[in-house]
Write a protein that holds these residues in place. Structure first.
Motif, PDB file in Angstrom:
ATOM      1  N   ARG A   1      -9.002  -6.211   0.157  1.00 42.05           N
ATOM      2  CA  ARG A   1      -9.198  -5.549  -1.122  1.00 42.05           C
ATOM      3  C   ARG A   1      -9.756  -4.153  -0.910  1.00 42.05           C
ATOM      4  NH1 ARG A   1      -5.962  -8.465  -1.970  1.00 42.05           N
ATOM      5  NH2 ARG A   1      -6.077 -10.540  -2.861  1.00 42.05           N
ATOM      6  N   GLN A   2      -9.337  -3.240  -1.745  1.00 40.40           N
ATOM      7  CA  GLN A   2      -9.823  -1.875  -1.634  1.00 40.40           C
ATOM      8  C   GLN A   2      -9.709  -1.195  -2.995  1.00 40.40           C
ATOM      9  OE1 GLN A   2      -6.907  -0.465   1.242  1.00 40.40           O
ATOM     10  NE2 GLN A   2      -5.849   0.706  -0.333  1.00 40.40           N
ATOM     11  N   LEU A   3     -10.401  -0.085  -3.140  1.00 38.75           N
ATOM     12  CA  LEU A   3     -10.299   0.718  -4.351  1.00 38.75           C
ATOM     13  C   LEU A   3     -10.097   2.164  -3.911  1.00 38.75           C
ATOM     14  CD1 LEU A   3     -10.431   0.695  -7.457  1.00 38.75           C
ATOM     15  CD2 LEU A   3     -12.847   1.287  -7.264  1.00 38.75           C
ATOM     16  N   GLY A   4      -8.845   2.512  -3.686  1.00 35.08           N
ATOM     17  CA  GLY A   4      -8.482   3.859  -3.290  1.00 35.08           C
ATOM     18  C   GLY A   4      -7.824   4.606  -4.430  1.00 35.08           C
ATOM     19  N   GLY A   5      -7.165   5.712  -4.089  1.00 34.12           N
ATOM     20  CA  GLY A   5      -6.538   6.537  -5.119  1.00 34.12           C
ATOM     21  C   GLY A   5      -5.490   5.796  -5.927  1.00 34.12           C
ATOM     22  N   ALA A   6      -4.645   5.004  -5.253  1.00 31.55           N
ATOM     23  CA  ALA A   6      -3.586   4.282  -5.957  1.00 31.55           C
ATOM     24  C   ALA A   6      -4.170   3.317  -6.981  1.00 31.55           C
ATOM     25  CB  ALA A   6      -2.716   3.532  -4.955  1.00 31.55           C
TER      26      ALA A   6
ATOM     27  N   VAL B   1      10.987  -3.834 -17.982  1.00 28.51           N
ATOM     28  CA  VAL B   1      10.876  -3.219 -16.660  1.00 28.51           C
ATOM     29  C   VAL B   1       9.727  -3.886 -15.914  1.00 28.51           C
ATOM     30  CG1 VAL B   1      10.438  -1.099 -15.362  1.00 28.51           C
ATOM     31  CG2 VAL B   1      11.713  -0.981 -17.509  1.00 28.51           C
ATOM     32  N   VAL B   2       9.917  -4.135 -14.628  1.00 29.53           N
ATOM     33  CA  VAL B   2       8.840  -4.579 -13.747  1.00 29.53           C
ATOM     34  C   VAL B   2       8.488  -3.404 -12.836  1.00 29.53           C
ATOM     35  CG1 VAL B   2       8.151  -6.148 -11.892  1.00 29.53           C
ATOM     36  CG2 VAL B   2       9.535  -6.994 -13.796  1.00 29.53           C
ATOM     37  N   CYS B   3       7.198  -3.079 -12.770  1.00 31.70           N
ATOM     38  CA  CYS B   3       6.725  -1.933 -11.992  1.00 31.70           C
ATOM     39  C   CYS B   3       5.760  -2.450 -10.920  1.00 31.70           C
ATOM     40  CB  CYS B   3       6.033  -0.930 -12.911  1.00 31.70           C
ATOM     41  SG  CYS B   3       5.794   0.694 -12.191  1.00 31.70           S
ATOM     42  N   ALA B   4       6.194  -2.404  -9.651  1.00 30.04           N
ATOM     43  CA  ALA B   4       5.394  -2.938  -8.550  1.00 30.04           C
ATOM     44  C   ALA B   4       4.748  -1.797  -7.777  1.00 30.04           C
ATOM     45  CB  ALA B   4       6.258  -3.773  -7.616  1.00 30.04           C
ATOM     46  N   HIS B   5       3.443  -1.903  -7.531  1.00 27.70           N
ATOM     47  CA  HIS B   5       2.696  -0.876  -6.820  1.00 27.70           C
ATOM     48  C   HIS B   5       2.116  -1.450  -5.522  1.00 27.70           C
ATOM     49  CE1 HIS B   5       2.489   2.351  -9.947  1.00 27.70           C
ATOM     50  NE2 HIS B   5       2.823   1.331 -10.705  1.00 27.70           N
ATOM     51  N   LEU B   6       2.240  -0.672  -4.453  1.00 32.70           N
ATOM     52  CA  LEU B   6       1.774  -0.983  -3.104  1.00 32.70           C
ATOM     53  C   LEU B   6       2.700  -2.011  -2.433  1.00 32.70           C
ATOM     54  CD1 LEU B   6      -2.071  -0.995  -3.722  1.00 32.70           C
ATOM     55  CD2 LEU B   6      -0.685   0.864  -2.798  1.00 32.70           C
ATOM     56  N   LEU B   7       2.630  -2.056  -1.111  1.00 25.14           N
ATOM     57  CA  LEU B   7       3.646  -2.737  -0.316  1.00 25.14           C
ATOM     58  C   LEU B   7       3.767  -4.224  -0.609  1.00 25.14           C
ATOM     59  CD1 LEU B   7       5.734  -2.549   1.973  1.00 25.14           C
ATOM     60  CD2 LEU B   7       3.857  -2.975   3.582  1.00 25.14           C
ATOM     61  N   SER B   8       2.645  -4.930  -0.679  1.00 22.72           N
ATOM     62  CA  SER B   8       2.713  -6.380  -0.861  1.00 22.72           C
ATOM     63  C   SER B   8       3.400  -6.748  -2.171  1.00 22.72           C
ATOM     64  CB  SER B   8       1.305  -6.983  -0.816  1.00 22.72           C
ATOM     65  OG  SER B   8       1.363  -8.385  -0.936  1.00 22.72           O
TER      66      SER B   8
ATOM     67  N   THR C   1       6.581   1.581  -6.237  1.00 26.24           N
ATOM     68  CA  THR C   1       5.798   2.728  -5.774  1.00 26.24           C
ATOM     69  C   THR C   1       4.907   2.258  -4.628  1.00 26.24           C
ATOM     70  OG1 THR C   1       5.712   3.482  -8.072  1.00 26.24           O
ATOM     71  CG2 THR C   1       4.315   4.626  -6.494  1.00 26.24           C
ATOM     72  N   LEU C   2       5.161   2.776  -3.428  1.00 28.26           N
ATOM     73  CA  LEU C   2       4.378   2.356  -2.270  1.00 28.26           C
ATOM     74  C   LEU C   2       3.068   3.121  -2.138  1.00 28.26           C
ATOM     75  CD1 LEU C   2       7.019   1.828   0.562  1.00 28.26           C
ATOM     76  CD2 LEU C   2       6.041   0.145  -1.007  1.00 28.26           C
ATOM     77  N   HIS C   3       3.017   4.361  -2.624  1.00 27.55           N
ATOM     78  CA  HIS C   3       1.812   5.203  -2.529  1.00 27.55           C
ATOM     79  C   HIS C   3       1.483   5.558  -1.081  1.00 27.55           C
ATOM     80  CE1 HIS C   3       0.571   4.831  -6.792  1.00 27.55           C
ATOM     81  NE2 HIS C   3       1.050   3.612  -6.699  1.00 27.55           N
ATOM     82  N   ASN C   4       2.432   5.415  -0.168  1.00 29.16           N
ATOM     83  CA  ASN C   4       2.171   5.797   1.213  1.00 29.16           C
ATOM     84  C   ASN C   4       3.487   5.934   1.976  1.00 29.16           C
ATOM     85  OD1 ASN C   4       2.965   3.230   2.492  1.00 29.16           O
ATOM     86  ND2 ASN C   4       1.122   2.398   1.522  1.00 29.16           N
ATOM     87  N   SER C   5       3.393   6.419   3.187  1.00 26.69           N
ATOM     88  CA  SER C   5       4.520   6.461   4.113  1.00 26.69           C
ATOM     89  C   SER C   5       4.250   5.486   5.241  1.00 26.69           C
ATOM     90  CB  SER C   5       4.709   7.871   4.679  1.00 26.69           C
ATOM     91  OG  SER C   5       5.491   7.822   5.866  1.00 26.69           O
TER      92      SER C   5
END
Length: 355
Positions: A12-17, A83-90, A109-113
């Motif tokens: 778990r984390q609380l970053g910009g995304a 619409v389904v909107c998925a954020h981050l890789l998992s 939206t992965l929010h990273n490379s």
């Protein structure tokens, strides 16, 4: 319907995304969009509940969690979202699997490379693990086509050039919905000891391991380190750990923000600092180069990823602070270019285009 497992499976984390999600989802609801959020039961879930967003606690407990995918599929069939909107890789991986036989429009939206993480990994084992994520991600994109949102030109280029991904929409991260005007630290106090701040996750990918040595290079400067993470920060006489803070309040109390990231798809803390007229010293990693581009040489100072180089750039940034008029002008540009309402409008335009 928004789906997100913060920080990946089991972490778990609380970053910009995550911070962006806690503001973006309620904003859609305020503008008349019917929303439902299926996220981890952590800071993100708590913030969404406090904003009265319909919320369901749902997250992956492992890298491949079949129960998580089944629950996403069940929820889609029950709610019938447009619409389904998925954020981050998992969430992206599991949403693709859940909707493999469903035609509901999907946005990821992965929010990273992932390539940036692979290139900066320190061991062959880490590189292999990230490469497996890259391979799986690209395979799932082909099995379950969808729209992709990149939060920076850098991330879009990585997906397009290295992954041959199509249907990419660029929607840069915004400033928070409620954000103050500049209020410069140390005004009227010429003898005040300079204060350099760090605001972010305490992880090696963010360069947090460099902070003690940078502080040692600058004994006459006070360092305030805000954030939380898994990396212990060695003590220094001029370094203070302040934990999680309100970003705007923290930034208005410092003379310079240090962003020593090795990996960065955007750089929200750098944007927030610049929008308040606070100088930023950064590595130019990933999206940091474009976020800081407009302020280069004025409020943004780039340095190599070494404590000595970063310390030298801090000296330059603190010593070359422009006039209040100049800093305010730069802050105003960032406030307009990355306005929250502008970002919400872009997202809603994308959703409508998919229907």
């Amino acid at each position: 319907m928004f789906v997100c497992t913060t920080g990946g499976s089991g972490r778990r984390q609380l970053g910009g995304a995550e911070r962006i999600l806690t503001e973006l989802i309620p904003a859609h609801a305020r503008m008349g969009v019917e929303v439902i959020a299926a996220t981890s039961d952590d800071e993100v879930g708590r913030a969404l509940r406090e904003a009265a967003v319909p919320w369901i606690g749902l997250s992956a407990t492992s890298r491949i969690d079949l129960a998580y995918a089944r629950e996403i599929r069940r929820l889609v069939r029950e709610v019938k979202p447009d619409v389904v909107c998925a954020h981050l890789l998992s969430a992206a991986m599991h949403s693709r699997a859940a909707l493999s036989m469903d035609r509901t429009p999907l946005v990821v939206t992965l929010h990273n490379s992932l390539w940036q993480y692979r290139d900066t990994a320190e061991s062959l084992q880490q590189k292999a693990a990230i490469q497996s994520n890259i391979t799986l991600d690209l395979a799932m994109r082909r099995l379950r086509p969808h729209a992709t949102v990149a939060v920076s030109e850098f991330e879009a280029a990585e997906l397009r050039d290295r992954g041959r991904v199509r249907n990419i929409h660029l929607i840069p991260n915004p400033l928070p919905a409620t954000w103050p005007r500049p209020k410069f630290a140390g005004s009227g106090a010429p003898d005040r000891r300079p204060v350099v701040g760090y605001l972010g996750r305490l992880e090696k990918e963010k360069g947090a391991d460099l902070l003690p040595e940078i502080a040692s290079c600058l004994p006459d400067v006070a360092f305030k380190v805000a954030g939380a993470g898994s990396l212990p920060i060695d003590a220094r006489p001029n370094l203070e750990l302040v934990g999680r803070v309100a970003a705007a309040e923290f930034l208005q109390q410092i003379d310079c923000l240090l962003v020593p990231s090795r990996v960065e798809s955007f750089g929200l803390s750098a944007l927030e600092a610049l929008s308040l007229g606070v100088p930023v010293v950064h590595t130019g990693a990933g999206g940091l180069a474009e976020v800081t581009r407009h302020a280069t040489g004025t409020l943004a100072f780039r340095a190599d990823l070494t404590p000595t180089a970063l310390a030298g750039a801090v000296r330059e940034a603190v010593g070359r602070v422009g006039s209040t008029v100049e800093r305010t002008r730069m802050a105003d540009w960032y406030a307009e270019e990355y306005a929250f309402d502008r970002c919400v409008t872009r997202w809603q335009s994308l959703y409508r285009s998919l229907l």
